[in-house]
Design a protein around this motif. Structure first.
Motif, PDB file in Angstrom:
ATOM      1  N   LEU A   1       0.811  -1.218   0.000  1.00  0.00           N
ATOM      2  CA  LEU A   1       0.000   0.000   0.000  1.00  0.00           C
ATOM      3  C   LEU A   1       0.845   1.269   0.000  1.00  0.00           C
ATOM      4  O   LEU A   1       0.487   2.252  -0.655  1.00  0.00           O
ATOM      5  N   THR A   2       1.957   1.296   0.735  1.00  0.00           N
ATOM      6  CA  THR A   2       2.762   2.523   0.811  1.00  0.00           C
ATOM      7  C   THR A   2       3.257   2.945  -0.562  1.00  0.00           C
ATOM      8  O   THR A   2       3.102   4.099  -0.977  1.00  0.00           O
ATOM      9  N   VAL A   3       3.846   2.006  -1.296  1.00  0.00           N
ATOM     10  CA  VAL A   3       4.320   2.318  -2.641  1.00  0.00           C
ATOM     11  C   VAL A   3       3.146   2.641  -3.556  1.00  0.00           C
ATOM     12  O   VAL A   3       3.197   3.572  -4.366  1.00  0.00           O
ATOM     13  N   GLY A   4       2.062   1.883  -3.425  1.00  0.00           N
ATOM     14  CA  GLY A   4       0.887   2.118  -4.253  1.00  0.00           C
ATOM     15  C   GLY A   4       0.327   3.522  -4.076  1.00  0.00           C
ATOM     16  O   GLY A   4      -0.010   4.206  -5.050  1.00  0.00           O
ATOM     17  N   MET A   5       0.238   3.992  -2.845  1.00  0.00           N
ATOM     18  CA  MET A   5      -0.301   5.324  -2.594  1.00  0.00           C
ATOM     19  C   MET A   5       0.651   6.418  -3.096  1.00  0.00           C
ATOM     20  O   MET A   5       0.218   7.461  -3.585  1.00  0.00           O
ATOM     21  N   ALA A   6       1.952   6.177  -2.991  1.00  0.00           N
ATOM     22  CA  ALA A   6       2.915   7.152  -3.513  1.00  0.00           C
ATOM     23  C   ALA A   6       2.786   7.260  -5.029  1.00  0.00           C
ATOM     24  O   ALA A   6       2.849   8.362  -5.598  1.00  0.00           O
ATOM     25  N   ILE A   7       2.602   6.122  -5.689  1.00  0.00           N
ATOM     26  CA  ILE A   7       2.392   6.145  -7.140  1.00  0.00           C
ATOM     27  C   ILE A   7       1.116   6.923  -7.466  1.00  0.00           C
ATOM     28  O   ILE A   7       1.071   7.711  -8.427  1.00  0.00           O
ATOM     29  N   PHE A   8       0.080   6.729  -6.662  1.00  0.00           N
ATOM     30  CA  PHE A   8      -1.182   7.432  -6.898  1.00  0.00           C
ATOM     31  C   PHE A   8      -1.001   8.945  -6.777  1.00  0.00           C
ATOM     32  O   PHE A   8      -1.589   9.715  -7.547  1.00  0.00           O
ATOM     33  N   VAL A   9      -0.194   9.373  -5.824  1.00  0.00           N
ATOM     34  CA  VAL A   9       0.107  10.807  -5.700  1.00  0.00           C
ATOM     35  C   VAL A   9       0.760  11.310  -6.985  1.00  0.00           C
ATOM     36  O   VAL A   9       0.431  12.393  -7.492  1.00  0.00           O
ATOM     37  N   GLY A  10       1.696  10.526  -7.533  1.00  0.00           N
ATOM     38  CA  GLY A  10       2.328  10.911  -8.791  1.00  0.00           C
ATOM     39  C   GLY A  10       1.341  10.982  -9.940  1.00  0.00           C
ATOM     40  O   GLY A  10       1.395  11.899 -10.773  1.00  0.00           O
ATOM     41  N   VAL A  11       0.410  10.017  -9.995  1.00  0.00           N
ATOM     42  CA  VAL A  11      -0.630  10.036 -11.027  1.00  0.00           C
ATOM     43  C   VAL A  11      -1.461  11.316 -10.912  1.00  0.00           C
ATOM     44  O   VAL A  11      -1.748  11.986 -11.920  1.00  0.00           O
ATOM     45  N   ALA A  12      -1.845  11.652  -9.697  1.00  0.00           N
ATOM     46  CA  ALA A  12      -2.657  12.855  -9.490  1.00  0.00           C
ATOM     47  C   ALA A  12      -1.908  14.112  -9.922  1.00  0.00           C
ATOM     48  O   ALA A  12      -2.472  14.993 -10.584  1.00  0.00           O
TER      49      ALA A  12
ATOM     50  N   ALA B   1       8.432  10.694   8.080  1.00  0.00           N
ATOM     51  CA  ALA B   1       9.334   9.763   8.764  1.00  0.00           C
ATOM     52  C   ALA B   1       9.547  10.155  10.218  1.00  0.00           C
ATOM     53  O   ALA B   1       9.763   9.287  11.079  1.00  0.00           O
ATOM     54  N   ARG B   2       9.479  11.449  10.494  1.00  0.00           N
ATOM     55  CA  ARG B   2       9.725  11.929  11.860  1.00  0.00           C
ATOM     56  C   ARG B   2       8.460  12.002  12.707  1.00  0.00           C
ATOM     57  O   ARG B   2       8.537  12.066  13.938  1.00  0.00           O
ATOM     58  N   THR B   3       7.296  12.015  12.054  1.00  0.00           N
ATOM     59  CA  THR B   3       6.054  12.218  12.802  1.00  0.00           C
ATOM     60  C   THR B   3       5.120  11.016  12.769  1.00  0.00           C
ATOM     61  O   THR B   3       4.153  10.973  13.517  1.00  0.00           O
ATOM     62  N   SER B   4       5.389  10.043  11.892  1.00  0.00           N
ATOM     63  CA  SER B   4       4.478   8.908  11.755  1.00  0.00           C
ATOM     64  C   SER B   4       5.274   7.616  11.723  1.00  0.00           C
ATOM     65  O   SER B   4       6.383   7.559  11.193  1.00  0.00           O
ATOM     66  N   THR B   5       4.683   6.576  12.278  1.00  0.00           N
ATOM     67  CA  THR B   5       5.349   5.275  12.282  1.00  0.00           C
ATOM     68  C   THR B   5       4.949   4.438  11.069  1.00  0.00           C
ATOM     69  O   THR B   5       5.586   3.436  10.772  1.00  0.00           O
ATOM     70  N   ARG B   6       3.900   4.847  10.354  1.00  0.00           N
ATOM     71  CA  ARG B   6       3.399   4.012   9.266  1.00  0.00           C
ATOM     72  C   ARG B   6       3.343   4.740   7.933  1.00  0.00           C
ATOM     73  O   ARG B   6       3.562   4.138   6.891  1.00  0.00           O
ATOM     74  N   LEU B   7       3.008   6.015   7.928  1.00  0.00           N
ATOM     75  CA  LEU B   7       2.822   6.730   6.672  1.00  0.00           C
ATOM     76  C   LEU B   7       4.162   7.165   6.086  1.00  0.00           C
ATOM     77  O   LEU B   7       4.984   7.747   6.777  1.00  0.00           O
TER      78      LEU B   7
END
Length: 650
Positions: free
Chosen positions: A219-230, A530-536
């Motif tokens: 999901l992490t990579v998938g959502m980053a790709i989606f940001v690029g698509v947008a 990276a500094r504020t979230s453990t998952r995102l």
């Protein structure tokens, strides 16, 4: 008291395996060369090679999973080297070559490929051993294919179920791909529309390999790709196409290719530099580990089989020796031409460029392959950055406003240097995937690395005659004397035009610069997360991929990532979550296997018939039905395959 006889090591690097890999190479490399020249895309060959290898080696009782791994390693290295056709046809397009001279073509391909193997050896520790978070989707899929194939020979209910899941999903994926090639279903579900005075669209590729890849990357990579698509399609494209006359589909496609991809290239460039800075520590650590392992081995200390790379001294020696024929090759390009007087400066500068940029590109391509897979990794984007860098080096040495003969010689020289660097990129893109497979099945790294060299040699010997036959039979679009069925070679046309643009001073630096600013912004957001979230997280390279690659590829990968996330959440509630998740990996593997094998078959059919659509039974008038029916069938079949996999995992 009897002395215990040491257990015999399982067969791994065998002559039988190397020759079988070389034989498979003939088919896959030829298919990839033709497909790349025809549509600008190539397919990853490791999984189809593993399947064919297992089918053949099953007849030999002494064969092992490690020997099968060597076969797929040889074949995949050779098959991926076919991506050199994204550069070399440019030399024919600009009129520097009239055909493909065997020795020069093979040398460019082989020398870059061997450097790619050598550069990827110290990266194994940095990007595989010390980077367990990288998914390596195709490497994992190939390992699962090999494991299930080996276990099925020994019996066992779990392996039997896993094999059945792979076969069912592969047949479904191949069957659906066949229907799309018959034009009964469309290959892409797409709609284009005006947004303000600009154009944009919504496109999803109906390919199960993309769903499988999305499931594996997560999901992490998938959502980053989606940001690029947008960013690329729904923000940049409407702005850049504002006021451009024409139908929405034509405008969106043309502006995406001519403008938006340069934004993506700029983003990838900045993200690549940042990625290199972040992994430089592990890379140096990997080199130190290799040096330490070499010293330990010389001192008689036992080294674990899974940690034995080619000695670092051999790596350095091969790299230095390889520079000698590269220097000779570059001299043959310059001798007797307008640049001969500057040969010493050009060759020395180019050798430093190849070593430095090659190592950078090897690191970045290996990381990108780990992030999203070799098939979806934008190696052509790396080719764009490489040709721009090589051309800028020549501009720095010679300036602009030169006579046409000198400019043509500079463009040709830039293409040849880029061809060598591109060989490094393509092999590094594939090698790390193969070495990940080896790690998962317990292979010996140095044996697999040697097999990669064999694969490069096989591929380099096959590619020149295939290119010569295709050039003589069809020619390339835009070249005088080309036939009506001339091959478009879209990537080579783009890269050669970029060399002309940089040396002529009319490249769209503004778009590359804006893309670089986007990349810097994404890096900042990712570091804050990276500094504020453990998952995102928001991996910058994945965002760059989303901007650069066609939406028909990326959006379906995103959908696969989301579906895979829901599948894994449901698996956490099962009695044996790990088994259910493994079956999900096998399902995704089957999807990739089916599409890949059909891709090989279809490329052969296209070559034999010389037709763009040799299997088509429906005409353009069936397009609306194919679109609606294909979309509904794709979604329904995806749901059925996931449901079937869940049932098999109970």
């Amino acid at each position: 008291m009897a002395t215990a006889v040491p257990a015999r090591a399982p067969l791994e690097l065998t002559l039988r395996g190397v020759l079988l890999g070389g034989a498979i190479t003939l088919l896959f490399t030829a298919a990839n060369v033709y497909l790349g020249l025809k549509i600008g895309l190539t397919f990853a060959t490791s999984i189809p090679a593993a399947v064919i290898s297992m089918a053949i080696l099953r007849f030999f009782p002494s064969s092992t999973i490690l020997e099968n791994n060597i076969v797929q390693t040889v074949a995949s290295a050779a098959g991926t080297l076919a991506a050199i056709i994204f550069v070399l046809p440019g030399l024919v397009m600009i009129g520097w070559w009239s055909g493909f001279p065997y020795l020069e073509t093979a040398a460019i391909t082989m020398l870059g490929g061997i450097l790619g193997v050598m550069f990827s050896v110290p990266l194994r520790r940095a990007l595989i051993v010390d980077s367990p978070e990288l998914p390596y989707p195709e490497g994992r899929a190939a390992a699962e294919v090999l494991k299930v194939g080996a276990e099925s020979r020994e019996g066992g209910e779990e392996s039997a179920r896993g094999l059945k899941v792979i076969v069912v999903n592969a047949l479904a994926a191949a069957g659906f791909a066949l229907l799309t090639r018959m034009r009964i279903f469309t290959e892409e579900a797409a709609t284009f529309f005006k947004l303000g005075s600009g154009a944009t669209g919504l496109i999803g590729g109906l390919q199960f390999a993309l769903i499988g890849a999305g499931h594996l990357v997560g999901l992490t990579v998938g959502m980053a790709i989606f940001v690029g698509v947008a960013i690329g399609w729904w923000i940049a494209l409407p702005i850049l196409s504002a006021g451009v006359p024409g139908a929405a589909e034509e405008v969106a496609g043309a502006v995406f290719r001519s403008d938006v991809r340069f934004l993506g290239a700029g983003t990838i460039g900045v993200a690549a530099i940042w990625t290199l800075l972040k992994i430089i520590g592990p890379v140096i650590g990997g080199i130190r580990s290799s040096l330490a392992a070499s010293r330990a081995a010389r001192g008689g200390q036992a080294i674990a089989v899974g940690e034995r790379d080619l000695p670092i001294g051999v790596i350095g020696g091969v790299c230095l020796v390889t520079l000698i024929p590269i220097g000779w090759l570059l001299w043959t390009v310059l001798a007797g031409g307008p640049l001969a007087g500057s040969a010493g400066l050009l060759i020395s500068g180019s050798l430093v460029f190849i070593l430095v940029i090659g190592l950078v590109i090897a690191s970045v391509c290996g990381y990108m392959a780990g992030l999203i897979g070799a098939s979806n990794s934008p190696v052509s984007g790396i080719g764009i950055l490489s040709i721009v860098a090589a051309s800028l080096m020549l501009v720095g040495l010679f300036g602009r406003d030169l006579d046409p003969g000198t400019t043509e010689a500079l463009v040709a020289y830039a293409l040849i240097v880029t061809g060598i660097v591109f060989g490094v990129a393509t092999i590094s893109n594939d090698n790390l995937q193969d070495l990940k497979t080896g790690q998962l099945v317990g292979a010996t790294p140095w044996k697999q690395q040697l097999a990669l060299v064999f694969g490069v040699i096989f591929g380099s010997l096959v590619i020149p005659p295939v290119l010569s036959v295709l050039n003589a039979s069809f020619g390339f679009a835009g070249v005088p004397g080309a036939s009506a069925d001339a091959l478009p070679a879209p990537q080579a046309a783009l890269i050669s035009s970029l060399a002309k643009g940089v040396l002529g001073g009319d490249l769209r630096w503004d778009l590359i610069g804006v893309g670089a600013l986007i990349g810097a912004g994404v890096i900042l957001v990712d570091e804050l997360l990276a500094r504020t979230s453990t998952r995102l997280r928001l991996p910058p390279l994945a965002v760059g991929l989303g901007i650069y690659l066609p939406m028909g590829v990326t959006l379906t990968v995103v959908i696969g990532a989301v579906i895979g996330w829901f599948y894994e959440r449901a698996a956490d509630k099962a009695r044996d979550p790990e088994f259910v998740k493994r079956m999900g990996v096998l399902m995704a593997t089957g999807m990739i296997v089916g599409d890949s094998l059909f891709g090989v078959l279809y490329a052969g059919i296209v070559y034999e018939t010389g037709s763009d659509a040799p299997l088509a039974v429906m005409g353009p008038e069936f397009g609306r039905i194919a679109l609606v029916g294909g979309t509904v069938a794709f979604l329904a079949l995806t749901a059925l395959l996931y449901r079937y996999t869940k049932r098999m995992a109970r």
